[in-house]
Design an enzyme around this catalytic site. Sequence first.
Site, PDB file in Angstrom:
ATOM      1  N   ASP A   1       0.834  -1.204   0.000  1.00  0.00           N
ATOM      2  CA  ASP A   1       0.000   0.000   0.000  1.00  0.00           C
ATOM      3  C   ASP A   1       0.873   1.260   0.000  1.00  0.00           C
ATOM      4  O   ASP A   1       0.578   2.249  -0.682  1.00  0.00           O
ATOM      5  CB  ASP A   1      -0.919  -0.009   1.220  1.00  0.00           C
ATOM      6  CG  ASP A   1      -1.661  -1.320   1.364  1.00  0.00           C
ATOM      7  OD1 ASP A   1      -2.401  -1.672   0.436  1.00  0.00           O
ATOM      8  OD2 ASP A   1      -1.474  -2.001   2.384  1.00  0.00           O
TER       9      ASP A   1
ATOM     10  N   HIS B   1      -4.758  -3.348   6.416  1.00  0.00           N
ATOM     11  CA  HIS B   1      -4.552  -3.623   4.986  1.00  0.00           C
ATOM     12  C   HIS B   1      -5.904  -4.056   4.408  1.00  0.00           C
ATOM     13  O   HIS B   1      -6.173  -5.226   4.186  1.00  0.00           O
ATOM     14  CB  HIS B   1      -3.503  -4.717   4.791  1.00  0.00           C
ATOM     15  CG  HIS B   1      -3.343  -5.138   3.354  1.00  0.00           C
ATOM     16  ND1 HIS B   1      -2.890  -4.290   2.383  1.00  0.00           N
ATOM     17  CD2 HIS B   1      -3.602  -6.310   2.732  1.00  0.00           C
ATOM     18  CE1 HIS B   1      -2.878  -4.922   1.215  1.00  0.00           C
ATOM     19  NE2 HIS B   1      -3.310  -6.150   1.415  1.00  0.00           N
TER      20      HIS B   1
END
Length: 334
Positions: free
Chosen positions: A160, A188
């Site tokens: 990410d 996440h």
Amino acid sequence: MSTLALRVLVTGAAGQIAYSLLYSIAKGDVFGKDQPIALLLLDITPMMPVLEGVVMEMQDCALPLLKEIIATDKEEVAFKDLDVAILVGSMPRRDGMERKDLLKANVAIFKSQGAALDKYAKKTVKVLVVGNPANTNCLIAAKSAPSIPKQNFSCLTRLDHNRARSQVAMKCGVPATQVKNVIIWGNHSSTQYPDVHHCVVNMSGSEVPCFDAVKDDAWLKGDFITTVQQRGAAVIKARKLSSAMSAAKAICDHMRELWSGTPQGEFTSMGIYSTGNSYGVPDDLVYSFPVHIKDKTWNIVDGLAINDFSRAKMEATAKELMEERDTAVEFLGV
């Protein structure tokens, strides 16, 4: 050259992420160009014929650092005397499967693997959880390995982090290496918060705050965030498969910096065990924070100013993690 081979486990080793990952580890791109590697590859019994093919390919690479390669479906073999455990394998989410169903299946896997770490691995083992839901799987593994410090466990939010850097870089027309100190807060998942309030962009040799470099506040507070949050789903929609190449690259980045440290003046993002002492994040969660790394030890970057916009998003992703944790603990019956 170090004479002792580093014992590195990759689970889900017959899968597509591992297929992109193993070569980089064995070649020396992660733990150093002079560090011999012993690779332990774990997968479920039905995948063993595929895993044998992976072993053949690794042998055929003729890599000088790869001293040993062991493929197994047995935890007591895979987890023995480990220095590093990269837990990629998990139950994937299938059509019609609720997140709660996914959690239930994975709690059992990561409870078992945490117990195996506790029983067989070195107490200094560094554990990276990749399999989703990564934060909560990491928490369960850590709770199931009480003799290993919780600081030794982390989950992958570097993918990410890399996605966020890349989006800003493309917007500014610079290489991603010229964007630093983005932050991924929280889970996440689609509630994660990619934060660029402390990010700087190197523009023509000088570091410029991200908002000044991008000159599009609406994008940074809107489409940028949702693009990063939804990127995994977008890749699946396009490829009909989940992120593999980029996930493997992020695992390498995460482990390389854990091993050799973060550059001076820079921080990275990783999901780590919260003790409730930083940024108002509740304790007993695996939550992604900005960290500095030195001597194989992470420290949360403290003292960053958090505005109301950021605070609300940080709290929302913490709330999701608390719900996941409580559901997982309920399944564990503890």
